[in-house]
Design a protein around this motif. Structure first.
Motif, PDB file in Angstrom:
ATOM      1  N   LEU A 106       0.883  -1.400  -0.051  1.00 37.35           N
ATOM      2  CA  LEU A 106      -0.013   0.148  -0.070  1.00 37.35           C
ATOM      3  C   LEU A 106       1.088   1.176   0.168  1.00 37.35           C
ATOM      4  O   LEU A 106       0.481   2.340  -0.486  1.00 37.35           O
ATOM      5  CB  LEU A 106      -1.034   0.118   1.167  1.00 37.35           C
TER       6      LEU A 106
ATOM      7  N   ARG B 274       0.068  -5.533  -5.565  1.00 36.43           N
ATOM      8  CA  ARG B 274       0.203  -4.362  -6.218  1.00 36.43           C
ATOM      9  C   ARG B 274      -0.842  -4.065  -7.105  1.00 36.43           C
ATOM     10  O   ARG B 274      -1.554  -3.057  -7.288  1.00 36.43           O
ATOM     11  CB  ARG B 274       1.751  -3.960  -6.653  1.00 36.43           C
ATOM     12  N   ASP B 275      -0.853  -4.857  -8.182  1.00 38.03           N
ATOM     13  CA  ASP B 275      -1.731  -4.968  -9.423  1.00 38.03           C
ATOM     14  C   ASP B 275      -3.180  -4.939  -8.832  1.00 38.03           C
ATOM     15  O   ASP B 275      -4.083  -4.343  -9.358  1.00 38.03           O
ATOM     16  CB  ASP B 275      -1.550  -5.984 -10.192  1.00 38.03           C
TER      17      ASP B 275
ATOM     18  N   GLU C   5       3.755   1.485  -1.468  1.00 39.19           N
ATOM     19  CA  GLU C   5       4.244   1.406  -2.657  1.00 39.19           C
ATOM     20  C   GLU C   5       3.190   2.171  -3.620  1.00 39.19           C
ATOM     21  O   GLU C   5       3.502   3.115  -4.568  1.00 39.19           O
ATOM     22  CB  GLU C   5       4.677   0.109  -3.384  1.00 39.19           C
ATOM     23  N   VAL C   6       2.192   1.609  -3.488  1.00 39.90           N
ATOM     24  CA  VAL C   6       0.967   2.113  -4.334  1.00 39.90           C
ATOM     25  C   VAL C   6       0.819   3.692  -4.097  1.00 39.90           C
ATOM     26  O   VAL C   6       0.463   4.528  -5.294  1.00 39.90           O
ATOM     27  CB  VAL C   6      -0.527   1.447  -4.101  1.00 39.90           C
ATOM     28  N   THR C   7       0.793   4.240  -3.000  1.00 40.86           N
ATOM     29  CA  THR C   7       0.489   5.662  -2.699  1.00 40.86           C
ATOM     30  C   THR C   7       1.729   6.179  -3.112  1.00 40.86           C
ATOM     31  O   THR C   7       1.581   7.674  -3.529  1.00 40.86           O
ATOM     32  CB  THR C   7       0.380   5.906  -1.170  1.00 40.86           C
TER      33      THR C   7
ATOM     34  N   HIS D  97      -2.792   6.493   2.526  1.00 43.42           N
ATOM     35  CA  HIS D  97      -2.542   5.123   3.095  1.00 43.42           C
ATOM     36  C   HIS D  97      -2.939   5.295   4.723  1.00 43.42           C
ATOM     37  O   HIS D  97      -2.070   6.037   5.257  1.00 43.42           O
ATOM     38  CB  HIS D  97      -1.245   4.299   2.821  1.00 43.42           C
TER      39      HIS D  97
ATOM     40  N   ILE E 142       2.934   5.678  -6.246  1.00 44.32           N
ATOM     41  CA  ILE E 142       2.784   5.669  -7.554  1.00 44.32           C
ATOM     42  C   ILE E 142       1.654   6.483  -7.776  1.00 44.32           C
ATOM     43  O   ILE E 142       1.597   7.279  -8.989  1.00 44.32           O
ATOM     44  CB  ILE E 142       2.480   4.318  -7.973  1.00 44.32           C
ATOM     45  N   VAL E 143       0.476   6.335  -7.335  1.00 41.15           N
ATOM     46  CA  VAL E 143      -0.604   7.173  -7.620  1.00 41.15           C
ATOM     47  C   VAL E 143      -1.036   8.456  -6.636  1.00 41.15           C
ATOM     48  O   VAL E 143      -1.220   8.476  -5.625  1.00 41.15           O
ATOM     49  CB  VAL E 143      -2.076   6.066  -7.372  1.00 41.15           C
TER      50      VAL E 143
ATOM     51  N   VAL F 197      -4.377  -3.919  -6.061  1.00 37.81           N
ATOM     52  CA  VAL F 197      -4.625  -2.567  -5.523  1.00 37.81           C
ATOM     53  C   VAL F 197      -4.989  -1.428  -6.430  1.00 37.81           C
ATOM     54  O   VAL F 197      -5.578  -0.786  -6.673  1.00 37.81           O
ATOM     55  CB  VAL F 197      -3.563  -2.113  -4.480  1.00 37.81           C
ATOM     56  N   LEU F 198      -4.152  -1.453  -7.474  1.00 36.64           N
ATOM     57  CA  LEU F 198      -3.894  -0.380  -8.779  1.00 36.64           C
ATOM     58  C   LEU F 198      -5.314  -0.783  -9.300  1.00 36.64           C
ATOM     59  O   LEU F 198      -6.154   0.054  -9.925  1.00 36.64           O
ATOM     60  CB  LEU F 198      -2.802  -0.794  -9.493  1.00 36.64           C
TER      61      LEU F 198
END
Length: 155
Positions: A91, A145-146, A93-95, A103, A97-98, A148-149
């Protein structure tokens, strides 16, 4: 074969089936469940409620955080949960990226009322809240990750 051997075979087959089912569904985002507060009436739905009165917004504020501009990933975790640490990394990592996604990690043991109100049965559980704080979807287990995205693409 004796009765004992049949019982062992049946137990192994059952355990294998349960393990395969759990592996297939772990971390998968699925529909949301309505969050009902004790004593709440069946008034207007989340679309017509002010953001401050949405349960997700209240939860995020209760842990001293703010909602993301686009979405908020709320992770319910516990102290001795190994998949929770992996979920935290994903999570975070996703925050990164996007843009516009926050989080927030909630310790399920210290926020028992919220854990019950949101129907959290195991950790980690990840809720995806929209910009107003309404729950869009959730995943139990450690999502990739995928996954979550993909869930964020629906927000």
């Amino acid at each position: 074969m004796s009765t004992g051997a049949w019982i062992v075979v049946a137990a192994v087959v059952l355990a294998l089936g349960l393990g395969l089912w759990r592996a297939a569904t772990d971390g998968r985002f699925r529909g949301t469940r309505a969050v009902r507060r004790p004593g709440a009436d069946t008034g207007p739905g989340p679309d017509s409620m002010p953001a401050a009165s949405l349960p997700g917004a209240d939860l995020v504020a209760a842990v001293g955080a703010t909602l993301g501009e686009r979405a908020t990933l709320v992770q319910f975790s516990s102290a001795f949960c190994a998949p929770c640490r992996a979920t935290r990394r994903v999570l975070d990592e996703v925050t990164g990226i996007v843009e516009g996604v926050a989080h927030v990690e909630v310790d399920a043991e210290h926020h028992l009322d919220a854990t019950r109100d949101f129907g959290i049965l195991r950790t980690p559980t990840t809720l995806v809240l929209d910009a107003a704080g309404a729950e869009v979807t959730r995943a139990t287990g450690a999502p990739t990750r995928d996954q979550v995205l993909s869930a964020l693409a629906r927000v």
